[in-house]
Design an enzyme around this catalytic site. Structure first.
Site, PDB file in Angstrom:
ATOM      1  N   TYR A 197       5.639 -40.941  -9.658  1.00  0.00           N
ATOM      2  CA  TYR A 197       4.531 -41.547  -8.811  1.00  0.00           C
ATOM      3  C   TYR A 197       3.968 -42.144  -8.821  1.00  0.00           C
ATOM      4  CZ  TYR A 197       0.330 -39.376  -6.584  1.00  0.00           C
ATOM      5  OH  TYR A 197      -0.953 -39.708  -5.721  1.00  0.00           O
ATOM      6  N   SER A 224      -3.650 -43.335  -6.203  1.00  0.00           N
ATOM      7  CA  SER A 224      -3.816 -42.562  -6.852  1.00  0.00           C
ATOM      8  C   SER A 224      -4.394 -43.022  -8.105  1.00  0.00           C
ATOM      9  CB  SER A 224      -2.489 -41.602  -7.445  1.00  0.00           C
ATOM     10  OG  SER A 224      -2.604 -41.013  -8.095  1.00  0.00           O
TER      11      SER A 224
END
Length: 225
Positions: A148, A135
């Site tokens: 995350y 990401s």
């Protein structure tokens, strides 16, 4: 016939990856927990390529280890795409240790375990591609998503270290870092979508099937339009 293993294929980027691979005639093993979405995807693609489902809880180390062993013993995949990911949005002071551990388990530990299980077979055949889906949050950070972002940044480090070990092996790896993708996971992030799941899937499929092995160790950033 090319065979690809894809985690997290029930929706979003993973579903788009599976569909794009099927259009290229690639047989598929979809790894994840049973769901109506995964069953529907299997049914939708079954007429074009061979599609199997490997039931696995990617948050549980024992489940991933068992699936990894079965896959290594029964199949010879050409491509492994570690796509599954979870995010639990919370400020740092509200993030529990359990939530932190769950996100690192799915986003980082599971790719390590599956790679470790399948890599020996790829090495023996001197061919294979391992694509990790990270990401852009790992490079820029995101509020209320520290666990995350940390897990995805760890995935970059894992990929780069793996790439060094794969030199001259015939096997290569890289990591793709999508930005704001128009999927359910983006909800609650505060960011507007800047690309589609199909945009990400086309990039991943190119690197899985067409790109030269010289891309080993690459970090592909996708900031969007």
């Amino acid at each position: 016939m090319t065979l690809a293993i894809v985690t997290g294929a029930s929706r979003g980027i993973g579903r788009a990856i599976a569909c794009a691979l099927a259009r290229r005639g690639v047989d598929l093993i979809l790894v994840g927990r049973p769901s109506a979405e995964l069953s529907k995807l299997q049914a939708d693609l079954a007429g074009t390529v061979r599609v199997c489902v490997e039931t696995c809880d990617l948050a549980a180390a024992s489940s991933v280890a068992a699936s990894g062993a079965r896959l290594a013993n029964e199949h010879a995949p050409d491509v492994l795409i570690n796509n599954a990911g979870v995010v639990e949005r919370a400020a740092i002071e509200d993030t529990t240790a359990e939530a932190w551990d769950r996100q690192l388990a799915v986003n980082l530990r599971a790719p390590f375990q599956l790679t470790r299980a399948l890599l020996p077979g790829m090495r023996r055949r001197r061919q294979g591609r391992i694509i990790n889906v990270g990401s852009i949050s790992s490079t820029v950070g995101s509020p209320r998503a520290a666990a995350y972002a940390a897990s995805k940044w760890g995935l970059v480090g894992f990929t780069k270290s793996l790439a060094q070990e794969l030199s001259d092996s015939g096997v290569s790896t890289l990591v793709v870092l999508p930005g704001s993708v128009d999927t359910e996971m983006l909800a609650g992030s505060g960011f507007a979508p800047r690309m589609t799941a199909e945009d990400v899937a086309s990039t991943i499929v190119f690197h899985a099937l067409d790109a030269p092995a010289a891309h080993n160790g690459a970090v592909i950033e996708m900031f969007g339009t």
